[in-house]
Scaffold this motif. Structure first.
Motif, PDB file in Angstrom:
ATOM      1  N   PHE A 145       7.203   1.556  10.673  1.00  0.00           N
ATOM      2  CA  PHE A 145       6.768   0.192  10.945  1.00  0.00           C
ATOM      3  C   PHE A 145       5.249   0.097  10.890  1.00  0.00           C
ATOM      4  CE2 PHE A 145      10.826   0.730  13.143  1.00  0.00           C
ATOM      5  CZ  PHE A 145      11.531  -0.394  12.717  1.00  0.00           C
ATOM      6  N   LEU A 146       4.792  -1.121  10.649  1.00  0.00           N
ATOM      7  CA  LEU A 146       3.368  -1.455  10.736  1.00  0.00           C
ATOM      8  C   LEU A 146       3.257  -2.622  11.717  1.00  0.00           C
ATOM      9  CD1 LEU A 146       0.391  -1.336   9.814  1.00  0.00           C
ATOM     10  CD2 LEU A 146       1.005  -2.909   7.952  1.00  0.00           C
ATOM     11  N   CYS A 147       2.588  -2.404  12.851  1.00  0.00           N
ATOM     12  CA  CYS A 147       2.468  -3.432  13.892  1.00  0.00           C
ATOM     13  C   CYS A 147       1.100  -4.099  13.791  1.00  0.00           C
ATOM     14  CB  CYS A 147       2.640  -2.808  15.274  1.00  0.00           C
ATOM     15  SG  CYS A 147       4.252  -2.033  15.534  1.00  0.00           S
TER      16      CYS A 147
ATOM     17  N   ALA B  83       2.649   2.548  12.698  1.00  0.00           N
ATOM     18  CA  ALA B  83       1.221   2.521  12.366  1.00  0.00           C
ATOM     19  C   ALA B  83       0.606   1.181  12.770  1.00  0.00           C
ATOM     20  CB  ALA B  83       1.029   2.751  10.875  1.00  0.00           C
ATOM     21  N   THR B  84      -0.716   1.138  12.810  1.00  0.00           N
ATOM     22  CA  THR B  84      -1.461  -0.090  13.066  1.00  0.00           C
ATOM     23  C   THR B  84      -2.379  -0.354  11.870  1.00  0.00           C
ATOM     24  OG1 THR B  84      -3.045   1.227  14.340  1.00  0.00           O
ATOM     25  CG2 THR B  84      -1.385  -0.001  15.582  1.00  0.00           C
ATOM     26  N   PRO B  85      -2.900  -1.581  11.731  1.00  0.00           N
ATOM     27  CA  PRO B  85      -3.719  -1.910  10.556  1.00  0.00           C
ATOM     28  C   PRO B  85      -4.917  -0.982  10.384  1.00  0.00           C
ATOM     29  CG  PRO B  85      -3.129  -3.901  11.744  1.00  0.00           C
ATOM     30  CD  PRO B  85      -2.683  -2.763  12.595  1.00  0.00           C
TER      31      PRO B  85
ATOM     32  N   PRO C 283      -4.200 -11.310   6.040  1.00  0.00           N
ATOM     33  CA  PRO C 283      -2.750 -11.206   5.792  1.00  0.00           C
ATOM     34  C   PRO C 283      -2.413 -10.376   4.560  1.00  0.00           C
ATOM     35  CG  PRO C 283      -3.290 -13.444   6.441  1.00  0.00           C
ATOM     36  CD  PRO C 283      -4.594 -12.714   6.301  1.00  0.00           C
ATOM     37  N   ARG C 284      -3.212 -10.570   3.493  1.00  0.00           N
ATOM     38  CA  ARG C 284      -2.913  -9.833   2.259  1.00  0.00           C
ATOM     39  C   ARG C 284      -3.123  -8.328   2.453  1.00  0.00           C
ATOM     40  NH1 ARG C 284      -1.720 -11.544  -3.013  1.00  0.00           N
ATOM     41  NH2 ARG C 284      -0.974  -9.666  -4.049  1.00  0.00           N
ATOM     42  N   GLN C 285      -4.109  -7.947   3.298  1.00  0.00           N
ATOM     43  CA  GLN C 285      -4.333  -6.521   3.577  1.00  0.00           C
ATOM     44  C   GLN C 285      -3.138  -5.912   4.309  1.00  0.00           C
ATOM     45  OE1 GLN C 285      -8.213  -7.202   5.575  1.00  0.00           O
ATOM     46  NE2 GLN C 285      -9.055  -5.696   4.152  1.00  0.00           N
ATOM     47  N   LEU C 286      -2.576  -6.665   5.244  1.00  0.00           N
ATOM     48  CA  LEU C 286      -1.389  -6.189   5.969  1.00  0.00           C
ATOM     49  C   LEU C 286      -0.213  -6.003   5.025  1.00  0.00           C
ATOM     50  CD1 LEU C 286      -1.544  -8.442   9.165  1.00  0.00           C
ATOM     51  CD2 LEU C 286      -1.863  -5.975   9.093  1.00  0.00           C
ATOM     52  N   VAL C 287      -0.033  -6.982   4.170  1.00  0.00           N
ATOM     53  CA  VAL C 287       1.059  -6.913   3.200  1.00  0.00           C
ATOM     54  C   VAL C 287       0.887  -5.707   2.280  1.00  0.00           C
ATOM     55  CG1 VAL C 287       2.061  -8.069   1.186  1.00  0.00           C
ATOM     56  CG2 VAL C 287       1.577  -9.376   3.256  1.00  0.00           C
ATOM     57  N   ASP C 288      -0.330  -5.499   1.777  1.00  0.00           N
ATOM     58  CA  ASP C 288      -0.586  -4.375   0.872  1.00  0.00           C
ATOM     59  C   ASP C 288      -0.332  -3.034   1.555  1.00  0.00           C
ATOM     60  OD1 ASP C 288      -1.268  -6.136  -1.108  1.00  0.00           O
ATOM     61  OD2 ASP C 288      -3.445  -5.933  -0.840  1.00  0.00           O
ATOM     62  N   GLN C 289      -0.761  -2.914   2.833  1.00  0.00           N
ATOM     63  CA  GLN C 289      -0.555  -1.654   3.551  1.00  0.00           C
ATOM     64  C   GLN C 289       0.922  -1.387   3.778  1.00  0.00           C
ATOM     65  OE1 GLN C 289      -2.776  -1.257   7.232  1.00  0.00           O
ATOM     66  NE2 GLN C 289      -1.736   0.644   7.797  1.00  0.00           N
TER      67      GLN C 289
ATOM     68  N   TYR D 130       7.611 -13.240  -0.018  1.00  0.00           N
ATOM     69  CA  TYR D 130       7.951 -13.138  -1.447  1.00  0.00           C
ATOM     70  C   TYR D 130       7.252 -11.943  -2.095  1.00  0.00           C
ATOM     71  CZ  TYR D 130       3.326 -15.083  -2.541  1.00  0.00           C
ATOM     72  OH  TYR D 130       1.980 -15.273  -2.649  1.00  0.00           O
ATOM     73  N   LEU D 131       6.167 -11.447  -1.484  1.00  0.00           N
ATOM     74  CA  LEU D 131       5.440 -10.311  -2.051  1.00  0.00           C
ATOM     75  C   LEU D 131       6.124  -8.987  -1.726  1.00  0.00           C
ATOM     76  CD1 LEU D 131       1.779 -11.410  -1.217  1.00  0.00           C
ATOM     77  CD2 LEU D 131       2.866 -11.410  -3.465  1.00  0.00           C
ATOM     78  N   ILE D 132       6.651  -8.899  -0.516  1.00  0.00           N
ATOM     79  CA  ILE D 132       7.352  -7.661  -0.101  1.00  0.00           C
ATOM     80  C   ILE D 132       8.692  -8.065   0.522  1.00  0.00           C
ATOM     81  CG2 ILE D 132       5.432  -6.063   0.182  1.00  0.00           C
ATOM     82  CD1 ILE D 132       5.250  -6.887   3.099  1.00  0.00           C
ATOM     83  N   ARG D 133       9.675  -8.110  -0.268  1.00  0.00           N
ATOM     84  CA  ARG D 133      10.987  -8.598   0.157  1.00  0.00           C
ATOM     85  C   ARG D 133      11.547  -7.713   1.264  1.00  0.00           C
ATOM     86  NH1 ARG D 133      12.616 -13.368   0.520  1.00  0.00           N
ATOM     87  NH2 ARG D 133      14.852 -13.537   0.654  1.00  0.00           N
TER      88      ARG D 133
END
Length: 523
Positions: A360-362, A381-383, A390-396, A416-419
């Motif tokens: 998980f990423l919290c 994990a954490t950011p 938001p886009r950085q969280l999605v990418d990680q 829609y970026l990470i189903r």
């Protein structure tokens, strides 16, 4: 593995819930405390509004932390000089407490402390006015804002750098000045529900008490850097103190002792009145005049909250509201629907080529949940950055094949970026959040997995434990190991990522038992 608490928690001991004013012991205690306190901390709680409102929210709870004067504590059964009163405005008849609160707000002998309290006062005034207590509240004086004294007098200045002008949260200020952890996870809970949970009472009381503790730090600093001029004539808040009270003031004691009684009486009678500190006619509060040091602080740093007519009206946007398209409404409906159940499968599922290990990423809104997940052996994990976009969280999350846990519904727009890799946590409390994630993702938690990850960085431990000698060597210049552990023949474990050392002490065993109970592993 002793998971040491580096920061203490604020644990108020004298908490009194005031829910009625008629023949109420708690209400009488509140009146007594206000009559014997020169400093109070104020805070308020209300049900959070998720949608656009055209009226002010109704305040459900008012917290009043009283610093009771030391000379009267000996006449009570309490050993504490800080008494917290939680005034339940949803149960008490507002007209029965209106005059008491109004008198407290304007009493010149009680210094009021708050953290951006003007908004709280606006909501309080609206709440009381709606119940016929007109004109509500429009003034708080004397007043000190914790934000102001922190920014100008208490903020740690780093050499060669300018003072930061960013607004710090109360939790951040407490961590820096008091070395305490002030949890804010209950801030957005529903304060209109009754009865209040014990955790809510403790949270509300701690919010008010920390204001007094921060002010104590400020007061101590002021006394060190500011020495009042020698007083040759006794000067009090109202000029009516007797000779006995004057002799208690060390600054004037020597001068008065050299005079005859008649001369001393003449000095008292001729003491000038202070127009700022004159005592108004009040019906409930008759607090003794505050001491010289507090009076000096007020005269140098005191503020006033004064509500104008414009403050009493909810602000409305000047922009004309745009009519939402049917497509926009459909999207919002789908978003709300998505907030319900997890759709799955998660990226670690074997059907997607995953290794079967939950990851998980919290985000920052559920950082406490990350530590709880680590405590039960789950990779959380954490950011990478302090304030990620938001886009950085999605990418990680995408890069590390993790499910992003959040309480921010706006992040669901990026699904829609990470189903199937974003889940909105619904629970507020960390223990409830943990159980929600375990149930939603069908996680297998066992007792042998508890405390098997580093709670600091999410790393894994070395396979072979260290001896005491090896641990002492590994901790040099990095971590202090208490001397009392050297003769206990303990095993030490080191995180392979951050090198933090852990050992099986009292806190370790307490943590094990806590998560056995939370996860119901014995059922």
């Amino acid at each position: 593995m002793d998971f040491q608490e580096r920061k203490r928690m604020i644990k108020p001991e004298e908490i009194h819930l005031v829910s009625t004013a008629q023949d109420s012991k708690e209400f009488n205690l509140l009146v007594w405390a206000l009559n014997h306190s020169s400093v109070v901390g104020l805070d308020a709680e209300w049900k959070p509004c998720r949608t656009k409102q055209y009226s002010f929210p109704t305040v459900s709870l008012l917290q009043i932390a009283c610093r009771v004067n030391h000379e009267v504590i000996e006449y009570t059964d309490s050993q504490n000089n800080i008494w917290i009163f939680l005034v339940d405005l949803s149960l008490i008849t507002l007209s029965s407490i209106y005059q008491l609160l109004r008198d407290m707000f304007i009493s010149p002998d009680i210094l009021k402390l708050g953290f951006r309290f003007k908004q709280d006062l606006v909501y309080l005034s609206s709440t009381f006015s709606s119940q016929g207590c007109d004109p509500g509240f429009d003034k708080v004086e004397p007043y000190l804002d914790i934000t102001s004294i922190y920014q100008h007098h208490l903020q740690h200045k780093q050499p060669g750098r300018k003072m930061s002008k960013d607004m710090k949260s109360l939790a951040t200020i407490c961590e820096e000045l008091l070395n305490v952890s002030l949890s804010k996870e209950l801030q957005c809970s529903d304060w209109s529900l009754r009865p209040l949970a014990e955790d809510q009472k403790t949270y509300a009381a701690a919010d008010a008490q920390c204001l007094l503790e921060i002010f104590a730090v400020f007061q101590e600093k002021v006394l060190k850097v500011y020495t009042p001029r020698n007083i040759t004539e006794p000067h009090t808040a109202n000029g009516l103190l007797g000779l006995k009270e004057i002799l208690r003031t060390p600054d004037v004691c020597d001068n008065v002792l050299r005079l005859t009684f008649c001369q001393a009486s003449d000095i008292v009678r001729s003491t000038p009145f202070s127009p700022v500190l004159s005592i108004p006619k009040v019906s409930c509060i008759k607090t003794a005049p505050m001491g010289v040091s507090l009076s000096n602080i007020i005269s140098r740093y005191g503020e006033v909250i004064l509500l104008k007519e414009l403050d009493r009206k909810p602000k409305t946007s000047k922009r004309k509201g745009k009519r939402q398209s049917s497509a926009g409404l459909t999207y919002k409906a789908k978003l709300i629907e998505y907030c319900g159940d997890w759709q799955g499968p998660p990226p670690w599922d074997s059907s997607l080529g995953g290794d079967g290990c939950p990851k998980f990423l919290c985000d920052v809104m559920v950082e406490g949940l990350a530590k709880h997940l680590r405590c039960v052996g789950v990779d959380a994990a954490t950011p990478c950055s302090r304030k990620p976009e938001p886009r950085q969280l999605v990418d990680q999350a995408q890069k590390e094949n993790r499910v992003l846990l959040t309480r921010d519904a706006k992040l669901l727009r990026h699904d829609y970026l990470i189903r199937n890799q974003i889940y909105r946590v619904k629970s507020l409390l960390k223990n409830d959040q943990l159980l929600e994630v375990i149930e939603t993702f069908d996680l297998k938690i066992s007792e042998n997995k508890l405390m098997s990850r580093c709670t600091k960085c999410n790393g894994n431990f070395i396979q072979k434990p260290l001896t005491t000698e090896e641990a002492i060597e590994a901790a040099k210049g990095f971590q202090v190991i208490p001397n009392c552990l050297f003769n206990k023949n303990l095993e030490f474990w080191k995180c392979m990522d951050c090198n933090q050392l852990y050992w099986e002490g009292t806190q370790y065993h307490n943590a094990i038992q806590k998560f056995i109970d939370v996860c119901k592993l014995n059922d």
